[in-house]
Every structure is written in structure tokens, then in C-alpha cells.
Write an enzyme that holds these catalytic residues in place. Sequence first.
Site, PDB file in Angstrom:
ATOM      1  N   HIS A  15      46.852  38.511  28.386  1.00  0.00           N
ATOM      2  CA  HIS A  15      46.074  39.360  27.449  1.00  0.00           C
ATOM      3  C   HIS A  15      46.187  40.717  28.601  1.00  0.00           C
ATOM      4  O   HIS A  15      47.281  40.566  28.649  1.00  0.00           O
ATOM      5  CB  HIS A  15      44.068  39.173  27.633  1.00  0.00           C
ATOM      6  CG  HIS A  15      44.354  39.486  29.245  1.00  0.00           C
ATOM      7  ND1 HIS A  15      42.563  39.220  30.234  1.00  0.00           N
ATOM      8  CD2 HIS A  15      45.107  39.825  30.515  1.00  0.00           C
ATOM      9  CE1 HIS A  15      43.216  39.505  31.467  1.00  0.00           C
ATOM     10  NE2 HIS A  15      44.320  39.421  31.287  1.00  0.00           N
ATOM     11  N   CYS A  34      47.305  46.588  33.994  1.00  0.00           N
ATOM     12  CA  CYS A  34      47.185  45.701  33.161  1.00  0.00           C
ATOM     13  C   CYS A  34      46.440  46.114  31.662  1.00  0.00           C
ATOM     14  O   CYS A  34      46.429  45.378  30.745  1.00  0.00           O
ATOM     15  CB  CYS A  34      45.201  44.162  33.687  1.00  0.00           C
ATOM     16  SG  CYS A  34      45.991  44.042  35.451  1.00  0.00           S
ATOM     17  N   HIS A  40      50.068  39.994  29.728  1.00  0.00           N
ATOM     18  CA  HIS A  40      50.343  39.774  31.287  1.00  0.00           C
ATOM     19  C   HIS A  40      49.909  38.183  30.617  1.00  0.00           C
ATOM     20  O   HIS A  40      48.622  38.417  30.257  1.00  0.00           O
ATOM     21  CB  HIS A  40      50.210  39.896  32.618  1.00  0.00           C
ATOM     22  CG  HIS A  40      49.069  40.676  32.707  1.00  0.00           C
ATOM     23  ND1 HIS A  40      47.835  41.899  31.932  1.00  0.00           N
ATOM     24  CD2 HIS A  40      47.960  39.923  33.127  1.00  0.00           C
ATOM     25  CE1 HIS A  40      47.199  41.244  32.752  1.00  0.00           C
ATOM     26  NE2 HIS A  40      46.778  40.972  33.269  1.00  0.00           N
ATOM     27  N   HIS A  42      48.218  34.550  32.539  1.00  0.00           N
ATOM     28  CA  HIS A  42      47.862  33.777  33.491  1.00  0.00           C
ATOM     29  C   HIS A  42      47.077  32.746  33.547  1.00  0.00           C
ATOM     30  O   HIS A  42      47.042  31.648  32.680  1.00  0.00           O
ATOM     31  CB  HIS A  42      45.292  34.085  34.127  1.00  0.00           C
ATOM     32  CG  HIS A  42      45.845  35.645  34.390  1.00  0.00           C
ATOM     33  ND1 HIS A  42      45.927  36.234  35.279  1.00  0.00           N
ATOM     34  CD2 HIS A  42      45.598  36.943  33.449  1.00  0.00           C
ATOM     35  CE1 HIS A  42      45.677  37.434  35.253  1.00  0.00           C
ATOM     36  NE2 HIS A  42      45.407  37.927  34.510  1.00  0.00           N
ATOM     37  N   ASP A  80      44.439  28.131  25.389  1.00  0.00           N
ATOM     38  CA  ASP A  80      45.713  27.034  26.202  1.00  0.00           C
ATOM     39  C   ASP A  80      46.418  27.761  25.553  1.00  0.00           C
ATOM     40  O   ASP A  80      46.477  28.004  24.034  1.00  0.00           O
ATOM     41  CB  ASP A  80      46.053  25.910  26.568  1.00  0.00           C
ATOM     42  CG  ASP A  80      46.887  25.103  27.586  1.00  0.00           C
ATOM     43  OD1 ASP A  80      47.840  24.759  26.438  1.00  0.00           O
ATOM     44  OD2 ASP A  80      47.186  26.367  28.342  1.00  0.00           O
ATOM     45  N   HIS A  81      47.526  28.612  25.880  1.00  0.00           N
ATOM     46  CA  HIS A  81      49.100  29.079  25.686  1.00  0.00           C
ATOM     47  C   HIS A  81      48.590  30.057  24.200  1.00  0.00           C
ATOM     48  O   HIS A  81      49.395  30.559  23.529  1.00  0.00           O
ATOM     49  CB  HIS A  81      49.986  28.103  24.050  1.00  0.00           C
ATOM     50  CG  HIS A  81      50.593  27.445  25.874  1.00  0.00           C
ATOM     51  ND1 HIS A  81      49.808  26.605  26.948  1.00  0.00           N
ATOM     52  CD2 HIS A  81      51.560  27.808  25.988  1.00  0.00           C
ATOM     53  CE1 HIS A  81      50.898  26.152  27.518  1.00  0.00           C
ATOM     54  NE2 HIS A  81      51.933  26.529  27.822  1.00  0.00           N
ATOM     55  N   GLU A 124      40.564  33.836  37.051  1.00  0.00           N
ATOM     56  CA  GLU A 124      41.980  34.262  36.959  1.00  0.00           C
ATOM     57  C   GLU A 124      42.922  34.295  37.675  1.00  0.00           C
ATOM     58  O   GLU A 124      44.576  34.075  37.335  1.00  0.00           O
ATOM     59  CB  GLU A 124      41.322  35.779  36.427  1.00  0.00           C
ATOM     60  CG  GLU A 124      42.709  36.320  35.048  1.00  0.00           C
ATOM     61  CD  GLU A 124      41.997  37.934  34.832  1.00  0.00           C
ATOM     62  OE1 GLU A 124      41.674  38.409  35.965  1.00  0.00           O
ATOM     63  OE2 GLU A 124      41.775  38.143  34.303  1.00  0.00           O
TER      64      GLU A 124
END
Length: 135
Positions: A15, A34, A40, A42, A80-81, A124
Site C-alpha cells: 500500500h 509511508c 511498501h 506488510h 493477499d498479494h 500491520e
Amino acid sequence: MKAHLTRRYWFVASHRLHTPRLSEAENREVYGKCNNPFGHGHNYALEVTVGGQVAPDTGMVYNLADVDRVVRKHILERYDHQNLNCLKEFQELVPTTENLCLAIFEILKRNLAEIHLDKVRLEETSQNSFEVVNE
Ligand SMILES: Nc1nc2c(c(=O)[nH]1)N=C([C@H](O)[C@H](O)COP(=O)(O)OP(=O)(O)OP(=O)(O)O)CN2
Ligand SMILES: [Zn+2]
């Protein structure tokens, strides 16, 4: 006596914390590193808590396989991903831990049907988590 059963899941996603409601300079000021335009990632940890009576015959509040099926289909397959900023729910909302946890709570509340959702908790990083409790 009501029992609370928690199941833990993991997914990875990227994100960028950025809002069109602020200028580029204000975004950098508010979100710091951020706001990096390349984003980046998580490794999120998700805890789903469901609640009810322990059934005398099965000894279960609910069958975890039933909870897994809903979480895998509606949450893990969706997030996911993924680059969270590309998903429709984050076109207007910033994909913070808070907003992602709220989105997951609403999706699970709609899809867990007769399974009573007590709480969704989202980590997170090892340093920050957020939770939504079904009051
Ligand atoms: N209220 C919120 N503040 C922040 C959130 C959030 O979701 N809600 N998120 C972030 C960033 O996503 C950031 O990646 C996580 O914060 P941070 O602790 O800085 O991340 P790290 O632990 O990876 O930082 P290191 O400095 O590398 O230890 C920021 N704020
Ligand atoms: Zn982040």
C-alpha cells in the site's frame, strides 16, 4: 456462558498512505516514508473472533473449517498479494490498518451468516494493530 473462539490468518499486501484530499507536500508531511510513491508492503496478521455457546455434543462453538472457508474466500483471496490502493474500497479511503480492519469486519459480518462475529483484529507490523469489536 458465551465462549469466544479466535482464529489467526496471514496475508501480504502493499500500500501507499496517500489521500487526494491533501496536496503532495501535505501527504509527505502527514505520512512521511509511508507516502513513498512506490509503496511498501506488510505481512498482515488477522485475528477473527467468533462467539457463542459450546455445543454439548460437538464441544465446539463453531466448526473452524466453516470460519476458514469464509475468511479464505472473502478476505485472503481478496487481499493477499494485492496492492491495496488498487482495490475499489480504497479509491476514496486511505489503506491504513484502521480502514483495512473496518473493511474486513464489514465483509465478514456480511458473509459469516449465522456464525456470530465478535471481533476482528489486524496487525500491520509487530508494533501496530487495530481491532473492531461487534458491540
Ligand atoms: N494510524 C496509523 N498510522 C500509521 C499506519 C496506520 O495504518 N495507521 N501505517 C503506517 C505505515 O503503514 C507503516 O508502514 C507502518 O508504520 P511503521 O511502524 O513506521 O512501520 P515499521 O514498523 O515497518 O517501521 P520501521 O521504522 O521500519 O520500524 C504508518 N502510520
Ligand atoms: Zn505501511
